[in-house]
Design a protein around this motif. Structure first.
Motif, PDB file in Angstrom:
ATOM      1  N   UNK A   1       7.342  -5.657 -14.406  1.00  0.00           N
ATOM      2  CA  UNK A   1       6.996  -4.506 -13.576  1.00  0.00           C
ATOM      3  C   UNK A   1       5.968  -3.600 -14.246  1.00  0.00           C
ATOM      4  N   UNK A   2       5.193  -2.907 -13.415  1.00  0.00           N
ATOM      5  CA  UNK A   2       4.107  -2.064 -13.910  1.00  0.00           C
ATOM      6  C   UNK A   2       4.615  -0.960 -14.819  1.00  0.00           C
TER       7      UNK A   2
ATOM      8  N   UNK B   1       0.853  -1.185   0.000  1.00  0.00           N
ATOM      9  CA  UNK B   1       0.000   0.000   0.000  1.00  0.00           C
ATOM     10  C   UNK B   1       0.893   1.240   0.000  1.00  0.00           C
ATOM     11  N   UNK B   2       0.601   2.221  -0.859  1.00  0.00           N
ATOM     12  CA  UNK B   2       1.475   3.392  -0.947  1.00  0.00           C
ATOM     13  C   UNK B   2       1.526   4.176   0.361  1.00  0.00           C
ATOM     14  N   UNK B   3       2.744   4.538   0.748  1.00  0.00           N
ATOM     15  CA  UNK B   3       2.972   5.429   1.880  1.00  0.00           C
ATOM     16  C   UNK B   3       3.572   6.719   1.336  1.00  0.00           C
ATOM     17  N   UNK B   4       3.555   7.799   2.109  1.00  0.00           N
ATOM     18  CA  UNK B   4       4.136   9.057   1.629  1.00  0.00           C
ATOM     19  C   UNK B   4       5.568   8.864   1.114  1.00  0.00           C
TER      20      UNK B   4
ATOM     21  N   UNK C   1       5.848   4.515  -3.910  1.00  0.00           N
ATOM     22  CA  UNK C   1       4.812   3.990  -4.799  1.00  0.00           C
ATOM     23  C   UNK C   1       4.597   2.500  -4.564  1.00  0.00           C
ATOM     24  N   UNK C   2       5.089   1.982  -3.440  1.00  0.00           N
ATOM     25  CA  UNK C   2       4.913   0.572  -3.110  1.00  0.00           C
ATOM     26  C   UNK C   2       3.425   0.229  -3.123  1.00  0.00           C
ATOM     27  N   UNK C   3       3.073  -0.793  -3.895  1.00  0.00           N
ATOM     28  CA  UNK C   3       1.694  -1.250  -3.915  1.00  0.00           C
ATOM     29  C   UNK C   3       0.720  -0.316  -4.593  1.00  0.00           C
ATOM     30  N   UNK C   4       1.235   0.594  -5.433  1.00  0.00           N
ATOM     31  CA  UNK C   4       0.320   1.542  -6.081  1.00  0.00           C
ATOM     32  C   UNK C   4      -0.689   0.817  -6.961  1.00  0.00           C
TER      33      UNK C   4
ATOM     34  N   UNK D   1       4.602  12.979  -6.182  1.00  0.00           N
ATOM     35  CA  UNK D   1       3.256  12.419  -6.270  1.00  0.00           C
ATOM     36  C   UNK D   1       3.148  11.639  -7.570  1.00  0.00           C
ATOM     37  N   UNK D   2       2.061  10.890  -7.696  1.00  0.00           N
ATOM     38  CA  UNK D   2       1.902   9.983  -8.843  1.00  0.00           C
ATOM     39  C   UNK D   2       2.007  10.723 -10.176  1.00  0.00           C
TER      40      UNK D   2
END
Length: 323
Positions: A234-235, A10-13, A16-19, A208-209
Protein backbone atom coordinates in the motif's frame (compact mmCIF):
# COMPACT_ATOMS: atom_id res chain seq x y z
CA UNK A 1 1.87 14.65 -25.16
CA UNK A 2 -1.91 14.62 -25.00
CA UNK A 3 -3.22 11.76 -22.85
CA UNK A 4 -6.66 10.48 -21.87
CA UNK A 5 -6.63 8.73 -18.49
CA UNK A 6 -9.50 6.27 -18.06
CA UNK A 7 -9.90 5.11 -14.48
CA UNK A 8 -12.21 3.68 -11.85
CA UNK A 9 -9.81 4.96 -9.21
CA UNK A 10 -10.31 8.64 -8.52
CA UNK A 11 -10.62 10.58 -5.25
CA UNK A 12 -14.12 11.68 -4.26
CA UNK A 13 -14.98 14.04 -1.39
CA UNK A 14 -14.10 12.34 1.90
CA UNK A 15 -12.16 9.53 0.21
CA UNK A 16 -8.55 8.95 -0.84
CA UNK A 17 -9.52 6.18 -3.28
CA UNK A 18 -7.22 6.37 -6.27
CA UNK A 19 -5.21 9.28 -4.91
CA UNK A 20 -2.08 7.75 -6.47
CA UNK A 21 -3.70 7.99 -9.92
CA UNK A 22 -4.70 11.61 -9.32
CA UNK A 23 -1.20 12.50 -8.14
CA UNK A 24 0.33 10.76 -11.16
CA UNK A 25 -1.95 12.77 -13.46
CA UNK A 26 -0.99 15.99 -11.68
CA UNK A 27 2.70 15.06 -12.00
CA UNK A 28 2.29 14.64 -15.76
CA UNK A 29 0.59 18.02 -15.99
CA UNK A 30 3.42 19.67 -14.06
CA UNK A 31 5.81 18.38 -16.72
CA UNK A 32 3.73 20.14 -19.37
CA UNK A 33 1.68 17.22 -20.67
CA UNK A 34 -2.04 17.64 -21.38
CA UNK A 35 -4.01 15.00 -19.46
CA UNK A 36 -7.79 14.61 -19.42
CA UNK A 37 -9.56 12.17 -17.10
CA UNK A 38 -12.59 9.95 -17.74
CA UNK A 39 -13.89 8.32 -14.55
CA UNK A 40 -15.65 4.99 -15.05
CA UNK A 41 -18.09 3.38 -12.60
CA UNK A 42 -17.70 4.89 -9.09
CA UNK A 43 -20.68 7.31 -8.78
CA UNK A 44 -22.29 5.86 -11.92
CA UNK A 45 -22.37 2.33 -10.47
CA UNK A 46 -20.92 -0.97 -11.65
CA UNK A 47 -23.06 -1.07 -14.79
CA UNK A 48 -20.89 1.73 -16.13
CA UNK A 49 -18.06 -0.76 -16.72
CA UNK A 50 -20.20 -1.89 -19.68
CA UNK A 51 -22.01 1.37 -20.48
CA UNK A 52 -18.86 3.53 -20.58
CA UNK A 53 -17.39 1.97 -23.74
CA UNK A 54 -19.22 4.19 -26.29
CA UNK A 55 -18.53 7.26 -24.15
CA UNK A 56 -14.80 6.50 -23.93
CA UNK A 57 -14.62 5.70 -27.66
CA UNK A 58 -16.23 9.03 -28.58
CA UNK A 59 -13.96 10.98 -26.28
CA UNK A 60 -10.83 9.21 -27.54
CA UNK A 61 -11.86 9.80 -31.16
CA UNK A 62 -12.63 13.50 -30.74
CA UNK A 63 -9.89 14.53 -28.31
CA UNK A 64 -6.82 14.32 -30.52
CA UNK A 65 -5.01 12.16 -27.95
CA UNK A 66 -1.61 10.60 -28.48
CA UNK A 67 -2.51 7.70 -26.22
CA UNK A 68 -5.06 6.38 -23.72
CA UNK A 69 -3.86 5.26 -20.30
CA UNK A 70 -6.29 2.83 -18.68
CA UNK A 71 -5.98 2.40 -14.92
CA UNK A 72 -7.10 -0.94 -13.40
CA UNK A 73 -8.06 -4.16 -15.12
CA UNK A 74 -11.85 -3.91 -14.76
CA UNK A 75 -11.70 -0.53 -16.51
CA UNK A 76 -10.15 -2.10 -19.61
CA UNK A 77 -13.54 -3.11 -20.99
CA UNK A 78 -14.53 0.54 -21.32
CA UNK A 79 -11.60 1.16 -23.68
CA UNK A 80 -12.02 -1.87 -25.94
CA UNK A 81 -13.82 0.15 -28.61
CA UNK A 82 -11.03 2.74 -28.88
CA UNK A 83 -9.46 2.70 -32.32
CA UNK A 84 -6.43 4.46 -33.77
CA UNK A 85 -4.95 5.48 -30.40
CA UNK A 86 -2.47 3.24 -28.54
CA UNK A 87 -3.49 2.13 -25.05
CA UNK A 88 -1.37 1.71 -21.93
CA UNK A 89 -2.91 -0.50 -19.22
CA UNK A 90 -1.89 -0.20 -15.56
CA UNK A 91 -2.71 -3.14 -13.29
CA UNK A 92 -2.69 -2.59 -9.55
CA UNK A 93 -3.31 -5.71 -7.46
CA UNK A 94 -6.72 -7.35 -7.22
CA UNK A 95 -6.99 -7.28 -11.01
CA UNK A 96 -4.03 -9.70 -10.98
CA UNK A 97 -4.41 -11.52 -7.66
CA UNK A 98 -8.18 -12.09 -7.56
CA UNK A 99 -8.92 -15.00 -9.97
CA UNK A 100 -12.28 -13.65 -11.18
CA UNK A 101 -10.88 -10.15 -11.81
CA UNK A 102 -7.86 -11.61 -13.53
CA UNK A 103 -10.10 -13.59 -15.91
CA UNK A 104 -12.22 -10.54 -16.71
CA UNK A 105 -9.12 -8.44 -17.34
CA UNK A 106 -7.70 -11.05 -19.71
CA UNK A 107 -11.00 -11.32 -21.58
CA UNK A 108 -11.59 -7.58 -21.93
CA UNK A 109 -8.19 -5.92 -22.10
CA UNK A 110 -7.54 -6.74 -25.74
CA UNK A 111 -3.98 -5.86 -26.77
CA UNK A 112 -2.69 -2.77 -25.02
CA UNK A 113 0.63 -1.43 -26.27
CA UNK A 114 2.15 -2.11 -22.85
CA UNK A 115 1.08 -3.34 -19.44
CA UNK A 116 2.37 -1.38 -16.45
CA UNK A 117 2.71 -2.75 -12.91
CA UNK A 118 3.65 -0.91 -9.69
CA UNK A 119 6.05 -3.61 -8.46
CA UNK A 120 8.18 -6.53 -9.59
CA UNK A 121 6.16 -8.80 -7.33
CA UNK A 122 2.98 -8.04 -9.27
CA UNK A 123 4.73 -8.61 -12.61
CA UNK A 124 5.75 -12.03 -11.35
CA UNK A 125 2.25 -12.78 -10.06
CA UNK A 126 0.83 -11.87 -13.47
CA UNK A 127 3.38 -14.03 -15.28
CA UNK A 128 4.01 -11.15 -17.67
CA UNK A 129 7.68 -10.99 -18.73
CA UNK A 130 6.90 -8.05 -21.02
CA UNK A 131 5.37 -6.07 -18.16
CA UNK A 132 6.90 -2.70 -17.32
CA UNK A 133 7.40 -1.55 -13.72
CA UNK A 134 6.40 2.01 -12.83
CA UNK A 135 5.94 2.27 -9.05
CA UNK A 136 3.31 4.45 -7.46
CA UNK A 137 5.10 7.61 -6.40
CA UNK A 138 4.62 9.97 -3.47
CA UNK A 139 4.94 13.70 -2.93
CA UNK A 140 8.17 14.18 -0.99
CA UNK A 141 7.31 17.87 -0.47
CA UNK A 142 4.12 16.94 1.36
CA UNK A 143 5.40 13.87 3.20
CA UNK A 144 8.43 15.33 4.93
CA UNK A 145 9.62 14.70 8.51
CA UNK A 146 8.50 17.21 11.13
CA UNK A 147 10.69 18.55 13.91
CA UNK A 148 10.36 16.96 17.38
CA UNK A 149 8.54 20.10 18.52
CA UNK A 150 6.03 19.90 15.66
CA UNK A 151 5.56 16.19 16.30
CA UNK A 152 4.83 16.87 19.96
CA UNK A 153 2.32 19.55 18.97
CA UNK A 154 0.60 17.17 16.53
CA UNK A 155 0.33 14.51 19.24
CA UNK A 156 -1.15 17.01 21.67
CA UNK A 157 -3.74 18.24 19.14
CA UNK A 158 -4.80 14.64 18.50
CA UNK A 159 -5.25 13.98 22.21
CA UNK A 160 -2.19 11.84 22.96
CA UNK A 161 -0.01 12.02 26.06
CA UNK A 162 3.80 12.14 25.81
CA UNK A 163 4.18 8.56 27.07
CA UNK A 164 1.50 7.06 24.79
CA UNK A 165 2.71 4.73 22.07
CA UNK A 166 0.61 5.61 19.02
CA UNK A 167 -0.02 2.94 16.38
CA UNK A 168 -1.48 4.09 13.07
CA UNK A 169 -4.06 2.16 11.02
CA UNK A 170 -4.01 3.39 7.45
CA UNK A 171 -7.58 2.73 6.33
CA UNK A 172 -11.21 2.87 7.40
CA UNK A 173 -11.90 0.10 9.94
CA UNK A 174 -14.87 -1.15 7.88
CA UNK A 175 -12.62 -1.92 4.88
CA UNK A 176 -12.48 -5.71 5.16
CA UNK A 177 -9.37 -5.96 2.97
CA UNK A 178 -7.31 -4.05 5.56
CA UNK A 179 -8.10 -6.50 8.42
CA UNK A 180 -8.85 -4.11 11.28
CA UNK A 181 -9.59 -7.22 13.36
CA UNK A 182 -5.92 -8.27 13.05
CA UNK A 183 -4.83 -4.71 13.88
CA UNK A 184 -6.85 -4.61 17.11
CA UNK A 185 -5.65 -8.08 18.07
CA UNK A 186 -2.04 -6.94 17.68
CA UNK A 187 -2.71 -3.89 19.87
CA UNK A 188 -4.22 -6.17 22.52
CA UNK A 189 -1.10 -8.34 22.38
CA UNK A 190 1.15 -5.29 22.79
CA UNK A 191 -0.83 -4.16 25.83
CA UNK A 192 -0.38 -7.60 27.35
CA UNK A 193 3.35 -6.98 27.05
CA UNK A 194 2.98 -3.80 29.06
CA UNK A 195 3.23 -1.38 26.12
CA UNK A 196 0.67 1.47 26.48
CA UNK A 197 -0.40 1.55 22.84
CA UNK A 198 -3.25 3.64 21.49
CA UNK A 199 -4.73 3.48 18.03
CA UNK A 200 -4.92 6.27 15.48
CA UNK A 201 -7.04 5.92 12.32
CA UNK A 202 -5.63 7.68 9.26
CA UNK A 203 -8.84 8.55 7.32
CA UNK A 204 -11.32 10.98 8.84
CA UNK A 205 -14.57 12.74 7.88
CA UNK A 206 -13.96 15.69 5.60
CA UNK A 207 -10.23 15.17 5.79
CA UNK A 208 -8.08 16.71 3.06
CA UNK A 209 -4.80 15.22 1.86
CA UNK A 210 -2.61 17.50 3.97
CA UNK A 211 -4.47 16.43 7.14
CA UNK A 212 -2.82 13.01 7.09
CA UNK A 213 0.65 14.49 7.62
CA UNK A 214 0.16 15.35 11.33
CA UNK A 215 -1.14 11.83 11.90
CA UNK A 216 1.99 10.28 10.40
CA UNK A 217 4.03 12.67 12.52
CA UNK A 218 2.11 11.88 15.73
CA UNK A 219 2.35 8.11 15.35
CA UNK A 220 5.15 5.92 16.65
CA UNK A 221 4.42 3.07 14.25
CA UNK A 222 2.42 2.29 11.12
CA UNK A 223 0.95 -1.22 11.33
CA UNK A 224 -0.23 -2.78 8.05
CA UNK A 225 -2.44 -5.89 8.38
CA UNK A 226 -4.03 -6.23 4.93
CA UNK A 227 -5.20 -9.54 3.50
CA UNK A 228 -2.70 -11.55 1.50
CA UNK A 229 -2.84 -10.96 -2.24
CA UNK A 230 -4.99 -7.82 -2.13
CA UNK A 231 -2.47 -4.97 -2.29
CA UNK A 232 -0.19 -3.54 -4.94
CA UNK A 233 1.25 -1.11 -2.38
CA UNK A 234 0.00 0.00 0.00
CA UNK A 235 1.01 3.59 -0.71
CA UNK A 236 0.96 4.48 2.99
CA UNK A 237 4.11 2.39 3.51
CA UNK A 238 6.05 4.76 1.25
CA UNK A 239 4.43 7.83 2.80
CA UNK A 240 5.34 6.65 6.31
CA UNK A 241 8.91 5.85 5.30
CA UNK A 242 9.30 9.28 3.69
CA UNK A 243 8.30 10.86 7.02
CA UNK A 244 10.61 8.67 9.07
CA UNK A 245 7.72 6.72 10.64
CA UNK A 246 8.70 3.08 11.33
CA UNK A 247 6.51 0.46 9.66
CA UNK A 248 5.60 -3.10 10.60
CA UNK A 249 3.70 -4.79 7.80
CA UNK A 250 2.37 -8.14 6.78
CA UNK A 251 4.09 -9.26 3.57
CA UNK A 252 1.63 -7.61 1.18
CA UNK A 253 2.15 -5.82 -2.11
CA UNK A 254 5.52 -4.15 -2.44
CA UNK A 255 6.01 -3.59 1.31
CA UNK A 256 9.05 -5.89 1.45
CA UNK A 257 10.63 -4.18 -1.56
CA UNK A 258 9.96 -0.67 -0.22
CA UNK A 259 11.19 -1.39 3.31
CA UNK A 260 14.35 -3.25 2.32
CA UNK A 261 17.14 -1.55 4.26
CA UNK A 262 14.78 0.73 6.23
CA UNK A 263 15.59 0.71 9.96
CA UNK A 264 13.70 0.28 12.23
CA UNK A 265 10.89 -1.42 10.30
CA UNK A 266 9.85 -5.02 9.62
CA UNK A 267 7.89 -7.15 7.16
CA UNK A 268 6.26 -10.31 8.51
CA UNK A 269 5.63 -13.33 6.23
CA UNK A 270 2.14 -14.82 6.27
CA UNK A 271 2.02 -17.91 8.52
CA UNK A 272 -0.71 -20.58 8.22
CA UNK A 273 -3.14 -18.99 10.71
CA UNK A 274 -4.36 -15.59 11.85
CA UNK A 275 -3.27 -16.36 15.41
CA UNK A 276 0.30 -16.95 14.25
CA UNK A 277 0.20 -13.77 12.17
CA UNK A 278 -0.94 -11.75 15.18
CA UNK A 279 1.82 -13.26 17.32
CA UNK A 280 4.50 -12.46 14.72
CA UNK A 281 3.24 -8.89 14.25
CA UNK A 282 3.14 -8.34 18.03
CA UNK A 283 6.77 -9.44 18.33
CA UNK A 284 7.92 -7.23 15.45
CA UNK A 285 5.89 -4.22 16.58
CA UNK A 286 7.13 -4.53 20.17
CA UNK A 287 10.75 -4.52 19.03
CA UNK A 288 10.24 -1.40 16.91
CA UNK A 289 8.27 0.48 19.58
CA UNK A 290 10.77 -0.37 22.31
CA UNK A 291 13.58 1.10 20.19
CA UNK A 292 11.86 4.50 20.35
CA UNK A 293 13.53 5.53 17.09
CA UNK A 294 12.28 7.15 13.92
CA UNK A 295 13.25 5.38 10.71
CA UNK A 296 15.84 6.23 8.05
CA UNK A 297 13.30 5.52 5.33
CA UNK A 298 13.36 8.87 3.56
CA UNK A 299 16.86 8.45 2.16
CA UNK A 300 16.29 4.78 1.37
CA UNK A 301 13.14 5.27 -0.73
CA UNK A 302 14.17 8.35 -2.73
CA UNK A 303 13.47 6.40 -5.95
CA UNK A 304 9.73 6.67 -5.21
CA UNK A 305 9.63 10.46 -5.37
CA UNK A 306 6.71 11.44 -7.60
CA UNK A 307 8.73 13.50 -10.08
CA UNK A 308 11.14 10.62 -10.71
CA UNK A 309 8.29 8.13 -11.11
CA UNK A 310 6.40 10.36 -13.54
CA UNK A 311 9.50 10.79 -15.70
CA UNK A 312 9.74 7.00 -15.89
CA UNK A 313 6.12 6.90 -17.04
CA UNK A 314 6.82 9.53 -19.69
CA UNK A 315 9.64 7.30 -20.97
CA UNK A 316 7.10 4.46 -21.26
CA UNK A 317 4.73 6.70 -23.21
CA UNK A 318 7.56 7.81 -25.50
CA UNK A 319 8.51 4.20 -26.15
CA UNK A 320 4.93 3.36 -27.11
CA UNK A 321 4.64 6.33 -29.46
CA UNK A 322 8.09 5.61 -30.91
CA UNK A 323 6.84 2.25 -32.10
Amino acid sequence: MRVLAVTNLWPAPGSFRGVFVAEQVEGLRKLGHDVDVEVVAQSRGKADYLLAAPRVRRRAARGGYDLVHVHYGLTALSSRLVRGVPRVLSLYGSDVNEPWQRRITRLTAGRPAVRVYPSRRLVEAAGDPAGVIVPNGIDFDLFTPLSPEDRAAARSRLGFKPDDLVVLFGAAPDNAVKRYDIFTAVLAGLRERGLPVRELILPGPGQVRADVVPKFAAADLLLVTSRKGTESGPLIVKEAAAMGLPVVSADVGDAREVLAGVTPSAVVPFPPSDAELVSALVAAAAEVLESGARSDGRATIARYAQDAVVRTLVDVYSGVLGR
